[in-house]
Motif scaffolding. Structure first.
Motif, PDB file in Angstrom:
ATOM      1  N   PRO A  58       0.825  -1.213   0.000  1.00 17.88           N
ATOM      2  CA  PRO A  58       0.000   0.000   0.000  1.00 17.88           C
ATOM      3  C   PRO A  58       0.852   1.253   0.000  1.00 17.88           C
ATOM      4  N   VAL A  59       0.266   2.346  -0.519  1.00 23.11           N
ATOM      5  CA  VAL A  59       0.983   3.614  -0.555  1.00 23.11           C
ATOM      6  C   VAL A  59      -0.004   4.761  -0.341  1.00 23.11           C
ATOM      7  N   THR A  60       0.393   5.720   0.466  1.00 21.03           N
ATOM      8  CA  THR A  60      -0.356   6.969   0.593  1.00 21.03           C
ATOM      9  C   THR A  60       0.231   7.958  -0.397  1.00 21.03           C
ATOM     10  N   GLN A  61      -0.610   8.491  -1.268  1.00 21.32           N
ATOM     11  CA  GLN A  61      -0.134   9.343  -2.355  1.00 21.32           C
ATOM     12  C   GLN A  61      -0.025  10.807  -1.924  1.00 21.32           C
ATOM     13  N   GLY A  62       0.196  11.667  -2.896  1.00 18.83           N
ATOM     14  CA  GLY A  62       0.216  13.095  -2.640  1.00 18.83           C
ATOM     15  C   GLY A  62       1.604  13.689  -2.608  1.00 18.83           C
ATOM     16  N   HIS A  63       2.041  14.291  -3.741  1.00 22.97           N
ATOM     17  CA  HIS A  63       3.343  14.977  -3.770  1.00 22.97           C
ATOM     18  C   HIS A  63       3.241  16.386  -4.341  1.00 22.97           C
ATOM     19  N   GLU A  64       2.125  16.722  -4.971  1.00 25.29           N
ATOM     20  CA  GLU A  64       1.865  18.094  -5.408  1.00 25.29           C
ATOM     21  C   GLU A  64       0.901  18.673  -4.377  1.00 25.29           C
ATOM     22  N   VAL A  65       1.369  19.558  -3.505  1.00 18.50           N
ATOM     23  CA  VAL A  65       0.578  19.834  -2.312  1.00 18.50           C
ATOM     24  C   VAL A  65       0.761  21.261  -1.810  1.00 18.50           C
ATOM     25  N   SER A  66      -0.309  21.775  -1.220  1.00 18.11           N
ATOM     26  CA  SER A  66      -0.246  23.058  -0.520  1.00 18.11           C
ATOM     27  C   SER A  66      -0.950  22.904   0.821  1.00 18.11           C
ATOM     28  N   GLY A  67      -0.604  23.772   1.770  1.00 14.39           N
ATOM     29  CA  GLY A  67      -1.235  23.687   3.082  1.00 14.39           C
ATOM     30  C   GLY A  67      -0.884  24.884   3.945  1.00 14.39           C
ATOM     31  N   GLN A  68      -1.218  24.753   5.219  1.00 11.92           N
ATOM     32  CA  GLN A  68      -1.002  25.830   6.185  1.00 11.92           C
ATOM     33  C   GLN A  68      -0.342  25.262   7.435  1.00 11.92           C
ATOM     34  N   ILE A  69       0.687  25.937   7.914  1.00 10.54           N
ATOM     35  CA  ILE A  69       1.375  25.477   9.119  1.00 10.54           C
ATOM     36  C   ILE A  69       0.468  25.653  10.344  1.00 10.54           C
ATOM     37  N   VAL A  70       0.346  24.570  11.129  1.00  6.42           N
ATOM     38  CA  VAL A  70      -0.490  24.640  12.339  1.00  6.42           C
ATOM     39  C   VAL A  70       0.301  24.328  13.604  1.00  6.42           C
ATOM     40  N   ALA A  71       1.529  23.845  13.480  1.00  7.88           N
ATOM     41  CA  ALA A  71       2.365  23.594  14.655  1.00  7.88           C
ATOM     42  C   ALA A  71       3.831  23.608  14.239  1.00  7.88           C
ATOM     43  N   LEU A  72       4.690  24.041  15.168  1.00  2.47           N
ATOM     44  CA  LEU A  72       6.120  24.151  14.901  1.00  2.47           C
ATOM     45  C   LEU A  72       6.921  23.347  15.916  1.00  2.47           C
ATOM     46  N   GLY A  73       7.991  22.677  15.458  1.00  2.56           N
ATOM     47  CA  GLY A  73       8.936  22.054  16.373  1.00  2.56           C
ATOM     48  C   GLY A  73       9.741  23.121  17.107  1.00  2.56           C
TER      49      GLY A  73
END
Length: 348
Positions: A58-73
């Motif tokens: 099995p594989v989880t896809q998704g390499h063309e992606v945008s998002g919003q930062i919600v937590a920082l290390g």
């Protein structure tokens, strides 16, 4: 923030399921991204049909992606919560010869999220901050999800170093071909000649910057090229179709001493005329993915209005309808450019 999230999993070719998994914890050098949009590309389609040679299930896809930062290390200082970002999906070792010489896109152990390692098709994704690139606030998340394929074409365009005032040919007007046309113009090419076997794709290519177009099923490519550029033909030819036919068109009609750049991925061994390549002393070059500077240029070109992405956005599907996105692509191959997955449709 909730404790669990939904994650896409392709368990076998053509079979997509969703599962509840814990929201990942961020490491000290990581950020947590709330995923907004994911683009579906040709390589994803190969995985869907079981024809990708370097992906197992099995594989989880998704390499063309945008998002919003919600937590920082705790060690991440140069990014902030709420920022619009994209994720650069290459996973490289940093120790092999290409990596140590700045060419990590050619890493000897290269993996790509969504293929050889877990992709971003989930509600949240934890990733090293080094793989994060902010995008302007005015850029939409849909545009952000197209930065990855655009970076491919920016990198490919730059493989020919003398684009200022150049005459270029693009063979094949799929999404990459049309993005490449725009990238060539943004980088200073004087004129671009584009070919395809679809009038619809050629019309879009013309709308987005091609100076000349020809349907090679209806008209003679060699004749049309000379009519457009004169007897000196093109300075550089980019092969974006990945067929023996188009590669032969490139070799047989290249000006002696000029350059051909292979952008497409051939699905099988090519049968090409190496004798003609040699006789014309042609430079046959290639292009592999991108590096960070290509993303920076891609973002800048869109922000400056030099590259338009919305005309290439063919359709959007809800996260739960991932499988329908592939069905749509299969049923509308000629007219489809970029299909996007709305992981979080609340914001554009």
């Amino acid at each position: 923030m909730k404790d669990t999230m939904i994650q896409q999993v392709m368990t076998a070719p053509g079979k997509i399921t969703f599962r509840d998994v814990p929201v990942p914890k961020v490491g000290p050098d990581q950020v947590l991204v709330k995923i907004k949009k994911i683009g579906v590309c040709g390589s994803d389609i190969h995985v869907y049909h079981g024809s990708h040679p370097y992906t197992s299930y099995p594989v989880t896809q998704g390499h063309e992606v945008s998002g919003q930062i919600v937590a920082l290390g705790e060690y991440v200082k140069d990014l902030k919560i709420g920022q619009k970002v994209i994720i650069e999906p290459q996973v490289f070792c940093g120790r092999c010869y290409p990596c140590l010489h700045g060419k990590y896109n050619l890493c000897e152990k290269l993996k790509v999220m969504g293929f050889q390692t877990t992709g971003t098709a989930s509600e949240f994704f934890a990733v090293d901050s080094s793989k994060i690139t902010p995008i302007p606030e005015e850029m939409t998340y849909s545009e952000g999800a197209m930065m990855e394929p655009l970076a491919v074409t920016v990198h490919a365009a730059k493989r020919f170093p003398d684009l200022k005032g150049a005459k270029a040919v693009v063979l094949g007007c799929g999404p990459i071909g049309i993005l490449l046309i725009q990238s060539l113009k943004a980088l200073g090419a004087k004129e671009v000649f584009a070919t395809d076997i679809s009038d619809g794709r050629l019309a879009l290519a013309k709308e987005l910057g091609a100076d000349y177009v020809v349907n090679t099923m209806k008209d003679d490519y060699a004749k049309a090229l000379v009519e457009a550029f004169g007897p000196d033909k093109a300075d550089v030819i980019y092969e974006c179709a990945g067929t023996d036919i188009t590669m032969d068109q490139a070799i047989q009609n290249a000006r002696k001493g000029s350059t051909i750049i292979l952008v497409a991925v051939f699905g099988k061994k090519a049968n090409v005329d190496l004798a003609k390549l040699n006789d014309s002393e042609l430079d046959l070059n290639t292009s592999m993915m991108y590096r960070h500077e290509d993303f920076v240029d891609a973002i800048r070109f869109v922000n400056e209005g030099k590259i338009k992405l919305k005309p290439l956005q063919s359709a959007k599907f809800a996260f739960a309808d991932y499988n329908k996105a592939y069905e749509y692509i299969d049923n509308n191959r000629e007219s489809t450019m970029k299909v996007l997955i709305d992981v979080d449709p609340s914001e554009e």
